[in-house]
Structure formats: structure tokens, C-alpha cells
Design an enzyme around this catalytic site. Structure first.
Site, mmCIF file in Angstrom:
data_model
loop_
_atom_site.group_PDB
_atom_site.id
_atom_site.type_symbol
_atom_site.label_atom_id
_atom_site.label_comp_id
_atom_site.label_asym_id
_atom_site.label_seq_id
_atom_site.Cartn_x
_atom_site.Cartn_y
_atom_site.Cartn_z
ATOM 1 N N ASP A 120 -17.123 -14.257 -0.097
ATOM 2 C CA ASP A 120 -17.075 -15.295 0.947
ATOM 3 C C ASP A 120 -16.666 -14.678 2.280
ATOM 4 O O ASP A 120 -17.215 -15.010 3.333
ATOM 5 C CB ASP A 120 -16.044 -16.390 0.594
ATOM 6 N N LYS A 169 -6.854 -3.696 -8.225
ATOM 7 C CA LYS A 169 -5.448 -3.810 -7.832
ATOM 8 C C LYS A 169 -4.664 -2.950 -8.810
ATOM 9 O O LYS A 169 -3.775 -3.424 -9.532
ATOM 10 C CB LYS A 169 -5.040 -5.302 -7.861
ATOM 11 N N ASP A 177 -6.508 -5.863 -1.584
ATOM 12 C CA ASP A 177 -5.910 -6.374 -0.341
ATOM 13 C C ASP A 177 -6.352 -5.544 0.853
ATOM 14 O O ASP A 177 -6.725 -6.066 1.909
ATOM 15 C CB ASP A 177 -4.370 -6.450 -0.460
ATOM 16 N N TYR A 211 -11.588 -15.913 -14.648
ATOM 17 C CA TYR A 211 -12.324 -17.169 -14.759
ATOM 18 C C TYR A 211 -12.716 -17.487 -16.196
ATOM 19 O O TYR A 211 -13.131 -18.605 -16.501
ATOM 20 C CB TYR A 211 -13.579 -17.149 -13.866
ATOM 21 N N ASP A 255 -15.433 -12.948 -5.989
ATOM 22 C CA ASP A 255 -15.613 -14.309 -5.487
ATOM 23 C C ASP A 255 -15.017 -14.406 -4.079
ATOM 24 O O ASP A 255 -15.651 -14.883 -3.134
ATOM 25 C CB ASP A 255 -14.921 -15.288 -6.443
HETATM 26 C C1 IPM Z 1 -19.369 -18.933 -6.461
HETATM 27 C C2 IPM Z 1 -18.618 -20.223 -6.613
HETATM 28 C C3 IPM Z 1 -18.294 -20.434 -8.072
HETATM 29 C C4 IPM Z 1 -17.466 -19.262 -8.527
HETATM 30 C C5 IPM Z 1 -17.619 -21.762 -8.398
HETATM 31 C C6 IPM Z 1 -18.442 -22.936 -7.932
HETATM 32 C C7 IPM Z 1 -17.275 -21.868 -9.855
HETATM 33 O O1 IPM Z 1 -17.490 -20.227 -5.816
HETATM 34 O O2 IPM Z 1 -20.457 -18.800 -7.027
HETATM 35 O O3 IPM Z 1 -18.871 -18.034 -5.782
HETATM 36 O O4 IPM Z 1 -16.261 -19.235 -8.301
HETATM 37 O O5 IPM Z 1 -18.025 -18.339 -9.079
HETATM 38 MN MN MN Z 2 -17.268 -18.488 -4.544
#
Ligand code: IPM
Ligand code: MN
Length: 360
Positions: free
Chosen positions: A255, A195, A227, A146, A251
Site C-alpha cells: 500500500d 524483522k 521498518d 493472516y 500487505d
Molecule cells: C489486500 C487486501 C486484503 C489483504 C484484505 C482485503 C484481506 O488488503 O489484498 O492487500 O490483506 O490481503
Molecule cells: Mn492490503
């Protein structure tokens, strides 16, 4: 005590959920005799609308002048919002990345806990969810893909895009140290996710994490491939205690881990630098599809407030009180739509905030 808290409500459901988190913090202030002085700050899409850029120097400075920052969420619908017609460096997300970098927030803590009350909302099979889980994802937040160099250009008549994944040993060491430090306060197990069967950055990651592990003989270290970890999270989440990983892997995995706790709306996060300062935000996004309807789940924002009390203000008892209040409303059967199940009582975003505040 008096504390200065920067508040970035942001976009989408951000303003609604942060309002509820502030309601709960205000109740904490009243009950425990503190004073929280809030400074409202713009960042993300709302800052683009007001200032033409997603993050201004004033916002950065105001964050630096605060004891901690409470944030909602930023960004909009990436296919329909005009913000996504702008060059990439002027979009809402660029503001958040720049803010993290400017404040040196390299360590992102994302605790994923399956509350027993939410077992029904868990997307996993019952024989797995019954075991419960409590893991902490330690995501590296200011390096990797990133933040690497990127460009899109035509090469020999073919459009080509490049993103760079780079880590130096110091960046790896400091996040590994954070992971081992929190593991010492938990179940003393670290899973380092990489990885390394493909990437050089991962092979260096593994080596440095192993060096750091020598300083923590009481902590068990295991390495896992990203993975396979994605699979383990849905197969046997109880396996994990502290998981440490690079920016993009963290990231994605956070989620996934959040969803198996029942809803992305349950997961708080703390982004820390070397000092006590931190930025606290839900791990989920701005959910533009449900914004403004007073139906979002404010619990992730409220629990982010609890992390703010714990990590930046050192108010442990107050942080416990917020977490207990959340557990209490869940025990009493109150649910927002995202975590609703049979026999529970569905409430709005603002009702959920009030119910939690009343239980402080
Ligand atoms: C998070 C979000 C951010 C990230 C985005 C909004 C840039 O998805 O905080 O996980 O990828 O870090
Ligand atoms: Mn995120």
C-alpha cells in the site's frame, strides 16, 4: 483461442472497475481474435447478502474450472457496514483469504511503477520522484499472520487476543524461488524484507532465502528490516528491484509503495500458484466512500487484466498492448480524480476504460 475467465466483481468500486477491465479485454479479444468466456461469480459482501457466507464451494469450484480469475475488490466500511457485525470468519475478507488458500495462491506479485506522466501525482519530493522507480513486491500470500491460529479469550479476567505468525521452510523456499526467478528477468536484485532482529520466523526466512540465493549467483541479494524498508520506500524507492516478504509485511509495504506511484488506483496484482492459473486484482481496496459514483480509477483493474493475459494465458503481445494503451492515455493527459493534476483532463471511470480500450 477460447479462454474461460472467472469474474468476481465484488463490492464497493469492484463492479465499476471490473466492468472497465472487461471492456478492455473484450477489445483485446476482438483485435487479436480470441474468445473470452466469462463466468460471473460472487465473493465477499455480495456473497454474504446472497448466500449468507462470503465464499461458497461453487465459487471455489468455478474458479478452479477457469483459466484465470479477474477480481475487483471486496469488503465495505468496517465501522458502518452490517457485514462487520458478523463473526470474523463470515466477513467479506475471510472469503478472500479462504479463496487464496483454496486455490494455493502463495505468490502475490505487485508491480509498483512510477509512470513519468504521473510524477506530479507522486507524493514524494521532486528530487526523489524525478529518478522514477520500478519495483516488484513479491508478497507471500497463504502463510504467516493472516493464516496462523487466532483466538480471543479471557485469561485471568483480562480479555486477550492471540494471532500466530508461523512459516515453514518450504513455504519460504517456494516464494523465494519465485522472487529470484522474476529478478532474473529484471534488474537481478532481490531485497528480502523481514524483522530478523526480533522474530524467529524472520530468522528462518533469512536463512532459507540465503540458501535459495546460492542457486542464482547472478542475482544480488540484500536483507532489509521491514521498518527500515518502510522508510526507504519514501526516501529512495529507485533502490528497489524485486522485494520479497511475508504476508503482512507485504500487505503494508505494497500500500505504501502504491501510494508513492500516485494512487492506490494504479496498482495491479497477480496471485499465482505453482501452475499457470492465477487470480488478478487491484492491490487497493473497495473504496466504499466513492462506490457507485463512476469516479474510481479503473487502471489497476485494467493492468490486472494485462497481468492475466501475460501470466495465465501467455498472451504477451496482447498484455503489452494493454500496458501501452494505459501509458498512451496518460501521455495524452487523461486522468481520473485520484491522479488529477493541473493541465490534465479529468474523466470518469467508464470514460477512462473506453479511452484505454480505443487505444488497443
Ligand atoms: C489486500 C487486501 C486484503 C489483504 C484484505 C482485503 C484481506 O488488503 O489484498 O492487500 O490483506 O490481503
Ligand atoms: Mn492490503
Amino acid at each position: 483461442m477460447n479462454y474461460k475467465i472467472g469474474v468476481i466483481k465484488g463490492d464497493g468500486i469492484g463492479p465499476e472497475i471490473v466492468t472497465e477491465a472487461m471492456k478492455v479485454l473484450d477489445k483485446v479479444a476482438e483485435t487479436y481474435h480470441h474468445k473470452f468466456n466469462y463466468t460471473q461469480l460472487l465473493m465477499g459482501g455480495c456473497s454474504i447478502d446472497a448466500n449468507g457466507v462470503p465464499l461458497t464451494e461453487e465459487t471455489i469450484q468455478a474458479c478452479k474450472d477457469s483459466d484465470a480469475v479477474l477480481m475487483g475488490s471486496i469488503g465495505g466500511n468496517t465501522t458502518t457496514s452490517p457485514w462487520y457485525k458478523l463473526p470474523a470468519n463470515l466477513r467479506p475478507e475471510a472469503g478472500l483469504l479462504k479463496l487464496r488458500k483454496s486455490l494455493g495462491l502463495f505468490a502475490n506479485l505487485r508491480p509498483c511503477v512510477l509512470y513519468p506522466e504521473l510524477r506530479q501525482a507522486c507524493t514524494l519530493r521532486e528530487d526523489i520522484s524525478i529518478q522514477g522507480f520500478d519495483m516488484l513486491i513479491m508478497r507471500e500470500l497463504t502463510g504467516g499472520l493472516y493464516f496462523g491460529e487466532r483466538r480471543t479469550e479471557e485469561v485471568d479476567g483480562v480479555m486477550t487476543a492471540v494471532d500466530t505468525l508461523s512459516y515453514n521452510e518450504n513455504e519460504i523456499r517456494r516464494i523465494a524461488v519465485k522472487a529470484f526467478e522474476v529478478a532474473m528477468k529484471r534488474r537481478k536484485k532481490v531485497t528480502s524484507v523481514d524483522k530478523a532482529n526480533v522474530l524467529d520466523s524472520s530468522r528462518l526466512w533469512r536463512k532459507v532465502v540465503e540458501d535459495v540465493a546460492k542457486e542464482y549467483p547472478e542475482v544480488t541479494l540484500e536483507h532489509a528490516l521491514v521498518d527500515s524498508t518502510a522508510m526507504q520506500i519514501v526516501k529512495n524507492p529507485a533502490h528497489f528491484d524485486v522485494m520479497v516478504t511475508e504476508n503482512m509485511f507485504g500487505d503494508i509495504l505494497s500500500d505504501e509503495a502504491a501510494m508513492v506511484t500516485g494512487s492506490l488506483g494504479m496498482l495491479p496484482s497477480a496471485s499465482l500458484n505453482e501452475t499457470k492459473f492465477g487470480l488478478y486484482e487491484p492491490s487497493g481496496g473497495s473504496a466504499p466512500d466513492i462506490a457507485g459514483k463512476n469516479i474510481a480509477n479503473p487502471i489497476a483493474a485494467i493492468l490486472s487484466g494485462a497481468m492475466l493475459l501475460r501470466y495465465s494465458l501467455d498472451l504477451q503481445e496482447e498484455a503489452d498492448a494493454v500496458e501501452h494503451a494505459v501509458q498512451k492515455v496518460l501521455q495524452e493527459g487523461f486522468r481520473t480524480g485520484d491522479i488529477m493534476s493541473d493541465g490534465c483532463k479529468q474523466v470518469s471511470c467508464s470514460e477512462m476504460g473506453s479511452l484505454i480500450a480505443e487505444r488497443i
